[in-house]
Each structure stands twice: as structure tokens, then as C-alpha cells.
Design an enzyme around this catalytic site. Structure first.
Site, PDB file in Angstrom:
ATOM      1  N   HIS A 218      36.589  80.550   9.633  1.00  9.79           N
ATOM      2  CA  HIS A 218      35.558  79.373   9.593  1.00  9.79           C
ATOM      3  C   HIS A 218      36.252  78.307  10.459  1.00  9.79           C
ATOM      4  O   HIS A 218      37.245  77.861  10.288  1.00  9.79           O
ATOM      5  CB  HIS A 218      35.368  78.953   8.280  1.00  9.79           C
ATOM      6  CG  HIS A 218      34.182  77.909   8.290  1.00  9.79           C
ATOM      7  ND1 HIS A 218      33.797  77.349   7.027  1.00  9.79           N
ATOM      8  CD2 HIS A 218      33.284  77.233   9.436  1.00  9.79           C
ATOM      9  CE1 HIS A 218      32.664  76.541   7.362  1.00  9.79           C
ATOM     10  NE2 HIS A 218      32.494  76.318   8.545  1.00  9.79           N
ATOM     11  N   LEU A 219      35.641  77.808  11.564  1.00 13.76           N
ATOM     12  CA  LEU A 219      36.356  77.213  12.552  1.00 13.76           C
ATOM     13  C   LEU A 219      36.906  75.679  11.726  1.00 13.76           C
ATOM     14  O   LEU A 219      36.192  75.046  11.074  1.00 13.76           O
ATOM     15  CB  LEU A 219      35.320  76.752  13.670  1.00 13.76           C
ATOM     16  CG  LEU A 219      35.934  75.814  14.751  1.00 13.76           C
ATOM     17  CD1 LEU A 219      37.022  76.632  15.388  1.00 13.76           C
ATOM     18  CD2 LEU A 219      34.789  75.434  15.619  1.00 13.76           C
ATOM     19  N   HIS A 220      38.355  75.697  12.063  1.00 18.23           N
ATOM     20  CA  HIS A 220      39.197  74.706  11.568  1.00 18.23           C
ATOM     21  C   HIS A 220      40.503  74.543  12.534  1.00 18.23           C
ATOM     22  O   HIS A 220      40.678  75.303  13.145  1.00 18.23           O
ATOM     23  CB  HIS A 220      39.347  74.823  10.152  1.00 18.23           C
ATOM     24  CG  HIS A 220      40.335  76.068   9.740  1.00 18.23           C
ATOM     25  ND1 HIS A 220      39.929  77.522   9.880  1.00 18.23           N
ATOM     26  CD2 HIS A 220      41.718  76.051   9.916  1.00 18.23           C
ATOM     27  CE1 HIS A 220      41.188  78.119   9.910  1.00 18.23           C
ATOM     28  NE2 HIS A 220      41.986  77.208   9.752  1.00 18.23           N
ATOM     29  N   PHE A 221      40.556  73.054  12.569  1.00 21.98           N
ATOM     30  CA  PHE A 221      41.761  72.558  13.040  1.00 21.98           C
ATOM     31  C   PHE A 221      42.670  72.084  11.763  1.00 21.98           C
ATOM     32  O   PHE A 221      42.322  71.849  10.834  1.00 21.98           O
ATOM     33  CB  PHE A 221      41.717  71.513  14.232  1.00 21.98           C
ATOM     34  CG  PHE A 221      40.991  72.318  15.388  1.00 21.98           C
ATOM     35  CD1 PHE A 221      41.415  72.468  16.426  1.00 21.98           C
ATOM     36  CD2 PHE A 221      39.457  71.954  15.294  1.00 21.98           C
ATOM     37  CE1 PHE A 221      40.883  72.987  17.590  1.00 21.98           C
ATOM     38  CE2 PHE A 221      38.842  72.593  16.473  1.00 21.98           C
ATOM     39  CZ  PHE A 221      39.526  72.845  17.458  1.00 21.98           C
TER      40      PHE A 221
END
Lengths: 431, 451
Positions: B248-251
Site C-alpha cells: 500500500h503506497l507509502h514512504f
């Protein structure tokens, strides 16, 4: 040799007014003053009582290093501790086996305290008081537990033997490096029996005596140094950042905008070792008036003592705490101060200072509010500082910032934590 | 690159980034439960909840002409890093939301030329069973059944991080997430922090995007680093196959005031001036570093730098090359490390000595901050050891050359149409990072910067 003698002669009179000798001579007790700035860290003054007790003349002692009074029965570890205290420029109180000129050993309570120059913040002298430890008649004759072996509190190795018995803590030091068993026998046979018994603990009375004595000497030195115009102090008067690990830390702390101080919990007075600009602004003090002072500088007689206790308790248990306290600025105006206190850890987690020595009452100084016993720290040695963040009650949104004061204070604690942690990670951490 | 017959997987212990990551989900929510009742970060709860909102100033290329001045005029309404991020992080620490106190984790800088940072973290990976991770696909579809950040509890969210609608920075201590169309960028704590201030930036959380770089999201990440305005606050990204554990898109980001070895490594400019358009982005290659990598810097606006990196990443994604990204220097330098460790691991080509350490060479490790799980590894950690470990992560020289050429090509062809002539962004007034980030301008002049 000539110049060394000159230096030694100059040592006292260059720092204190001429009449300091008279004043020192009038003081009772056994004490010496040494000068760490001269090669070999020689004794530059020895009291009459001291000379009498050790059986030396003044000429035989001045210019020599204090180790001349140690002998084969002197515990190396204790000597190391003293050396470490000198290196770290801090006070120490230990029991030490010394030898008279006629080579008879005897126990003293050795209490040493640094004298700091207010000018550059370094220790320029050490004052050492030697209180003979008076013991109950303790002869090997009535030693019921003669062969009892154990280690004493500081973790002496097993070859450190407990010999003899008494109510107090007794242990022998490594006697002779080569063959301690032979030494052990020799000791048993010895009529002197002193090394053997290794009585470590001085009585409370003796400890108190040492502290009083030290304080008298320090007050003389302080007075006579002021006359010379070069004030000294028993407190480490930090030239800024001196006790902080490195300049990188000072730089990163300098970027934090809020009012806070860093406290060194390893010194008995828990002095302030860093004060932020905003703190100085809030309290009206100059930096030099704050550094080295005990951390509750802002407390006064009106300060609720239970709140102070709470602070001490928090420091003792290395727990963060948040409270509201009535504080006083330099101009004597009071204000309600919302403070947060938090332990700040270094990155290594290694033991950096011996903390067990600081378990005695702090002498009260005039003008300072009553201070409770120094809390015996039981926190992990990786706690390097405590940070105390301040905010005057009612001070909100003055600069248009909309964060809750609470979160801002926590942010300051966070920034200090990161700064200290990062600055103690290693040699290359200067960034 | 890529193209495997069978599915490649590795088994690793997933990092617990949220207390709600367990099968059951954590929080009982407390007294007033709105939404679905779990106080989560899904639409159900977030849309009826309030969070602090930090609206950052967006700098469009065409805005900079008249918009430049106000960066000095307008003092940010709140200190982004110190007050908003760290203050709230400390607050969550006091509330006991973290799995351990990271300031109690022993950390040292390993003596040597580079100063690799070693942390002993014995607690981070405990209490979790190893899980199977597919490592041969950089792009995998979002799987609703697996853990994702909408399941995280509201207590772990710190604030929203959105572009402002005007050319100003705003801060709202408490703002509703208004409409469903408004998919917020959420900053949340990582409950297994690697360092102080370890947070996750989850762009457009409701959109449930898989771990995949796109232009807009990467720009938000660059802005995140920029707003922190401290060169020691770094933002990182791991692609799937390069040790991302949650699709799940994350930085990620955290704060450590020590230079990373990768930041200290010498570089050589490789984007040829004739190809290079006038947008100022310079691509260099890391020299004398165990992991081969590229450095993107310069750029007349934050947008063009972002686009250059994002395009390269998109290219790598489509070529199925796993990679890690490090954003440093307040968003002015981006390190891109294509890697193949997981693939090598799946194929049994990693030395057992390295495998035994259980070190996951994700972005932080590759940048030189090694999180070690065993005391023995920590005690004996040396520069040589770090070097050997990281060397296993690097692409081979041949493969790296291929990747490099492809990126340069993509860069050259794309940039021609994206750039717009604009005034140089300027250095602004962040004196804080002067020391640690060498400016791209300087590197342009010297072409090769040694040390």
C-alpha cells in the site's frame, strides 16, 4: 627543578590573595591542596594537621604527588577511581588505606573536591580532606568470621578477601600482585592487622566531618580568590558547552527555539549544563549565571516542596513528568511555569560515570532554598541528561503559532533527544 | 531483467509498522466511536474525524516567477519538524504506542572512512512469524485482504500533509477530512521505529494504491522532506522486491543527525550536457560505494527534480527492477538504488554468512544505517563488514550499466517536453543544510566531486 618549585610556590599565591596561607593555617583538620595544572599534579599546600598525622615535614610533602601516601595495601581500584575523578574533574569520597612516614598503614576517609576557575571553567585545584577513620577496637583476636570470603559492593574480584569481622563492611585489597596467598598469610601473622581488615566504611559522622571540612576550605578559597579578582568556585562554572560531548551538540541544541535546560544528573547538585536562549530570555539570567548552578535555580522559598520532591522523584526514577510550579525570575518576579522533565539517553548505553558515590546530603548554601537529599539515581547509565522544558503559563499563540503548548514542549524534548543521541553515536557524528 | 519462469519468494519476518497490523486489529477505540467504530483510517472513520492539517506551499514551475519571494516573507505557521512531527511523535511515545523505546537501542558510528551507522535492535523483529513475500514482481495489484493503512488506528495518525490551494503554507490544528473525493495524505507513526521520529507518509490513503511510484506521490514525498527543512530528516522508499513489506503506497522518514555514508560517497555526473535539458536536473553515479546507485539533484523547481526521479522509477517498475529511494538534503538530493538482493536470496545466491544476520537491505541499510538484530553482529560490525553485506545488494556492473543507460534515455527524451523555462529556484534561506548537502551547482562546475 627550580622552575617546578617556583611554579608550586606560585600556584597558591597567583590565584588567591597573599593572606590565604594564614586563613588556611587557621583551619582545623587534615587536608591538602593540589595543582593539576603543574606536571605531576603536586601537592601545593598541606595543613598542619595533615603533616602531623602523616609524620612528614612540609618540605617533604609539598611538590610531591599524593600517591606517596599509598602503599602495597592500598586498593588499586580505589586509586583508579580517584584518578578517574580527577580526570573528570569531579568530587569523590572514598575510604583509602594510606601509610605514615614510619610505614604504618591506616584508614582515612578521603574526600576530594575540584576547585574551578570561573574564568575558563576548568579545575585549577583539588582540595582533599583526609579524615582518619576511627574504628572500634577491632583486632584479629576476636574475629569470629575470619575466613569469610566475599566481594564488596563495587564488585571486587574474588581474590579480594574479606577478613576479620565487624559490623561494617570489610574487605581486603589485592595485596601483592604476585602471590596473594603468601600475602594473605603474612597478613594473618601480622600484628598490624590493618591492611588485612580493610575496613571500608566510614561512619556518617566522619563523612559529615569531611564534608564540613571541605566546605570550610572551599569557602576560604572562594573568598581569597575573589580578593585576587580571579574567582573560583566549587561548582563547575561551565564555559558554555564545556561538559557537553562536542560542539556539534551545542550547535544542534542551539537551533531549538524553546526554553529549556539540560541537567547533568551525575553531579550531586545536578547542575545545569546547557541553557537555551529562550530560557535566558524567560528568566532574565545571563548564561554564565546559570551554567553550573543547580537545576532548580528558579525555585524559591515559596516553591511548593512537594512539587520539588516530585521533580526529584521523577529524576530518580528516570521517568518523564509534567507539572506546574511557581518559579522566580532573576528580578524576583514570580511566574507559573509549566515544565516537562524527561530523561535523555545517549546512543551508547555504556557506563560513562560512576554514580554510586553520590549518596550523601548536599550541604546547604546560604541563599539557596532547602534542598533535599540527593536522590540516589537508579536509572540506566545511558541516561546522560535530563531536559527541563519551560513555558510560562498563559504564554500561548503570542507568535501566532497554533500548536498546543503541550505538543510544542514535547517537540522540544524530542529535538533534544535526537540531538543528544546523534551527538553520542561516535567519532564521525559531527555532521 | 526480470522474466522468470516461476514465482520467486523469500520468507522474512514482516516489520510491524502499526499496532493494528495483527490479525485481529488493535484498538478498541476508546469512548466515542464514530464511523465504523474502530477509529481507523478508512473512509468510514476518517471522514468523520478531525486531524491536524499541514498545507504546504506548492511551487509550480510557472508560479515561481512571482511566487518566489514569499518563502522568505512568510514564516511557516508552525515548525513542521520540531513541533508538528517530533512533538506529536513524542506524544505518541508517552501514550505508549510504540513497541519499544528506540532511544534505548544502542547505536554507534562504525569507525572508518564512511562512518556506517550500526544499530542494535533486538526487539524489532521478534514475535512475528516469517511470511512469504513474492519478490519477482515490482508491481503487484493492491490486495484488499491484506493489511493496509486504512486499517491503522487514528491514534497512530499524526497529521495530514496536503498541498495548499493558494501559494501559502497553512496549518490547521484540527480539520475535518471533508469530502469523499478528498483522499488525504496521512502521516502516521511507525510503531517499530528505526530511529526517532520514524513516520510513514501515505499518499491519498483512500485510493489504496499499491506500492508504486507515480509523479504526484513522489512530489508529495519531496515536499515532505523540504518542509522538514533539516538535512538530517530523510525520506525513503522501498519498492516491492526491494524489501517493502506492505503493498500500500507509502514512504518512510526519520530523523538522525548523522550523515549517511551514501551521502558522503563521491559522485560523477553522468547526464551528458548535450542531452541535458535546461531544467537543471543533474544525474550522477555513486563512486566508491558498495551499492551502485544514481543521484538526482538540481532542477529549477522541485517539480522537475521530482519528475526526473519519478520517470526513472516508473521506467524501473515497468522493467521489473526493484529499487530503493533515499531523499536527502531537504528534498534536493535523491538517491536511486536498483537492487537485486531479494531475487538473489530467492535463487539461493546469497552467502549464508550474510543471510544469517537477517539484515533486510532496504533503503536505510543501503544508505549506510544498518539495523542489526544480533548482538554479535553489532559488536563485530566494521566498515569492511558493512561493505561486504551491502555489496551483496548491488546490481552487477553490467546490469547496472544497462539500467543506467535506460534511465538516461528515458530522462533525455522525456525532459525535452516537460521542462518550462523558469527562474532558478534558488537556495532560499535554509542555512541549516549548507554543510551536508553539496549543491548541484557545485557539482556541475566540478563535474567530478571527490569526497
Amino acid at each position: 627543578m627550580e622552575s617546578q618549585l617556583e611554579l608550586i610556590e606560585q600556584s597558591i599565591i597567583s590565584r588567591y590573595s597573599n593572606r590565604v596561607y594564614e586563613a588556611l593555617d587557621e583551619l582545623p583538620g587534615n587536608f591538602t591542596i593540589t595543582d593539576p595544572c603543574i606536571y605531576g599534579h603536586p601537592i601545593v599546600f598541606a595543613s598542619h594537621g595533615f603533616l602531623e598525622m602523616f609524620g612528614y615535614s612540609k618540605e617533604e610533602v609539598v611538590g610531591r604527588n599524593g600517591k606517596m601516601f599509598q602503599g602495597q595495601g592500598t586498593c588499586r581500584r580505589t586509586v583508579m577511581e580517584i584518578r578517574e575523578a580527577i580526570r573528570a574533574e569531579r568530587a569523590i569520597q572514598v575510604s583509602l588505606l594510606n601509610y605514615r612516614k614510619d610505614e604504618t598503614p591506616f584508614w582515612i576517609l578521603f574526600h576530594m573536591s575540584p576547585v574551578f576557575s570561573e574564568e575558563h571553567g576548568r579545575a585549577i585545584n583539588f582540595v582533599a580532606v583526609q579524615v582518619p577513620i576511627i574504628r572500634k577496637p577491632l583486632h584479629p583476636k576476636h574475629n569470629h568470621g575470619r575466613h569469610q570470603f566475599c566481594s564488596c559492593e563495587d564488585g571486587f574480584k574474588s581474590r579480594d578477601i574479606l577478613l576479620g569481622s565487624c559490623r561494617r563492611e570489610v574487605c581486603t585489597k589485592p595485596l601483592v600482585e604476585s602471590s596473594h596467598e603468601a600475602a594473605f598469610e603474612a597478613v594473618l601473622d601480622s600484628d598490624r592487622g590493618v591492611e588485612a581488615e580493610q575496613l571500608c566504611e566510614a561512619s556518617e559522622l566522619e563523612k559529615q566531618k569531611a564534608i564540613t571540612s571541605i566546605n570550610n576550605i572551599l569557602s576560604v578559597l572562594t573568598r581569597y580568590s575573589a580578593l585576587r579578582g580571579k574567582s573560583v568556585s566549587e561548582r563547575r562554572c561551565h564555559v558554555e558547552g564545556q561538559s557537553l560531548p562536542n560542539s556539534a551538540l551545542v550547535t544542534s541544541l542551539g537551533r531549538i527555539e524553546q526554553s529549556f535546560i539540560l541537567i547533568d544528573p551525575y553531579l550531586p547538585s545536578m547542575p545545569i549544563v546547557y541553557a537555551s536562549e529562550a530560557f535566558l530570555k524567560l528568566t532574565g539570567y545571563d548564561r554564565h549565571e546559570v551554567l553550573g548552578r543547580k537545576h532548580r535555580l528558579l525555585s524559591n522559598s515559596c516553591t511548593d516542596s512537594s512539587t520539588l520532591l516530585q521533580i526529584n522523584e521523577s529524576i530518580r526514577n528516570a521517568k518523564p513528568c509534567k507539572l506546574r510550579i511557581l518559579d522566580q525570575r532573576k528580578d524576583m518576579t514570580s511566574f507559573w511555569n509549566l515544565i516537562h522533565i524527561s530523561p535523555v539517553r545517549n546512543a551508547s548505553g555504556k557506563v560513562i560515570l560512576i554514580i554510586s558515590r553520590w549518596n550523601f546530603p548536599i550541604p546547604r548554601r546560604e541563599g539557596e532554598p532547602q534542598h533535599i537529599l540527593f536522590p540516589i539515581p537508579n536509572f540506566s547509565p545511558s541516561v546522560t541528561y535530563f531536559v527541563e522544558v519551560h513555558m510560562e503559563e498563559g504564554y500561548v499563540n503570542q507568535d501566532g503559532r497554533m500548536l498546543s503548548p503541550e505538543i510544542r514542549q514535547l517537540g522540544t524534548i524530542a529535538a533534544v533527544k535526537v540531538a543528544v543521541r546523534s551527538a553520542t553515536m561516535g567519532p564521525c557524528s559531527s555532521g | 531483467m526480470g522474466g522468470f519462469e516461476r514465482t520467486l519468494t523469500i520468507r522474512k519476518v514482516p516489520t510491524v509498522v502499526s499496532n493494528y497490523q495483527g490479525e485481529e486489529g488493535g484498538g478498541d477505540g476508546g469512548s466515542e466511536n464514530l464511523g465504523c467504530g474502530r477509529n481507523c483510517l478508512g473512509k468510514c472513520c476518517l471522514l468523520v474525524s478531525k486531524l491536524p492539517l499541514y498545507a504546504f506551499k506548492k511551487e509550480h514551475g510557472d508560479m515561481s516567477e512571482n511566487g518566489m519571494a514569499n518563502s522568505t516573507d512568510q514564516r511557516p505557521p508552525v515548525s513542521f519538524l520540531h513541533d508538528l512531527l517530533l512533538g506529536q511523535w513524542e506524544d505518541r511515545m508517552r501514550r505508549g504506542l510504540f513497541r519499544y523505546d528506540v532511544t534505548q537501542c544502542e547505536t554507534k558510528v562504525i569507525p572508518g572512512r564512511y562512518g556506517f551507522i550500526a544499530q542494535l535492535n533486538e526487539g524489532r523483529h521478534l514475535k512475528k512469524r516469517p511470511t512469504e513475500f513474492r519478490v519477482d514482481q515490482v508491481l503487484q495489484p493492491f490486495d484488499d485482504n491484506k493489511f493496509n493503512f486504512t486499517k491503522v488506528g487514528l491514534d497512530e495518525a499524526l497529521f495530514r500533509f496536503e498541498p495548499s490551494s493558494d501559494n501559502m503554507t497553512h496549518y490547521f490544528p484540527s480539520a475535518f477530512v471533508t469530502s469523499e473525493s478528498d483522499s488525504p495524505n496521512i502521516v502516521a507513526i511507525n510503531v517499530s521505529p528505526i530511529e526517532y521520529g520514524h513516520v510513514l507518509l501515505i499518499p491519498r490513503i483512500f485510493d489504496c494504491m499499491p506500492q508504486r511510484i507515480d509523479h504526484a506521490s513522489f512530489l508529495a514525498a519531496l515536499h515532505f522532506a523540504k518542509e522538514a527543512a533539516d538535512p538530517f530528516f530523510r525520506v525513503g522508499y522501498n519498492s516491492l522486491g526491494a524489501f517493502a513489506t506492505i503493498n500500500h503506497l507509502h514512504f518512510q522518514a526519520y530523523y538522525i543527525q548523522v550523515p549517511f555514508p551514501a551521502e558522503k560517497a563521491p559522485i560523477r555526473v553522468i547526464s551528458k550536457p548535450k542531452v541535458m535539458p535546461h531544467n537543471g536536473v543533474v544525474i550522477s553515479e555513486l563512486l566508491k560505494y558498495p551499492v551502485r546507485g544514481l543521484v538526482f539533484e538540481g532542477g529549477n523547481t522541485i517539480q522537475v527534480l521530482s519528475d526526473a526521479v519519478a520517470s526513472s522509477c516508473i521506467h524501473l517498475q515497468s522493467a521489473n527492477v526493484p529499487f530503493n529511494l533515499l531523499i536527502s538534503g531537504c528534498g534536493k538530493r535523491v538517491f536511486l538504488f536498483p537492487q537485486c538482493f531479494a531475487e538473489k536470496q530467492a535463487l539461493g545466491q546469497v552467502s549464508p554468512e550474510v543471510l544469517d544476520t537477517q539484515v533486510n537491505p532496504a533503503v536505510w541499510e543501503i544508505s549506510g544505517h544498518m539495523v542489526l538484530k544480533r548482538r554479535e553482529d553489532f559488536d563485530k560490525a566494521s566498515e569492511d563488514y558493512a561493505w561486504r553485506l551491502l555489496s551483496e545488494v548491488s546490481l552487477s556492473e553490467e546490469r547496472f550499466e544497462e539500467v543506467k543507460l535506460a534511465i538516461l534515455e528515458a530522462f533525455g527524451s522525456k525532459e525535452v517536453c516537460t521542462h518550462r523555462a523558469s527562474i532558478k529556484e534558488g537556495e532560499e534561506n535554509e542555512e541549516a543544510y549548507q554543510e551536508s548537502c553539496e549543491s548541484a551547482q557545485l557539482q556541475l562546475k566540478n563535474c567530478i566531486v571527490l569526497q
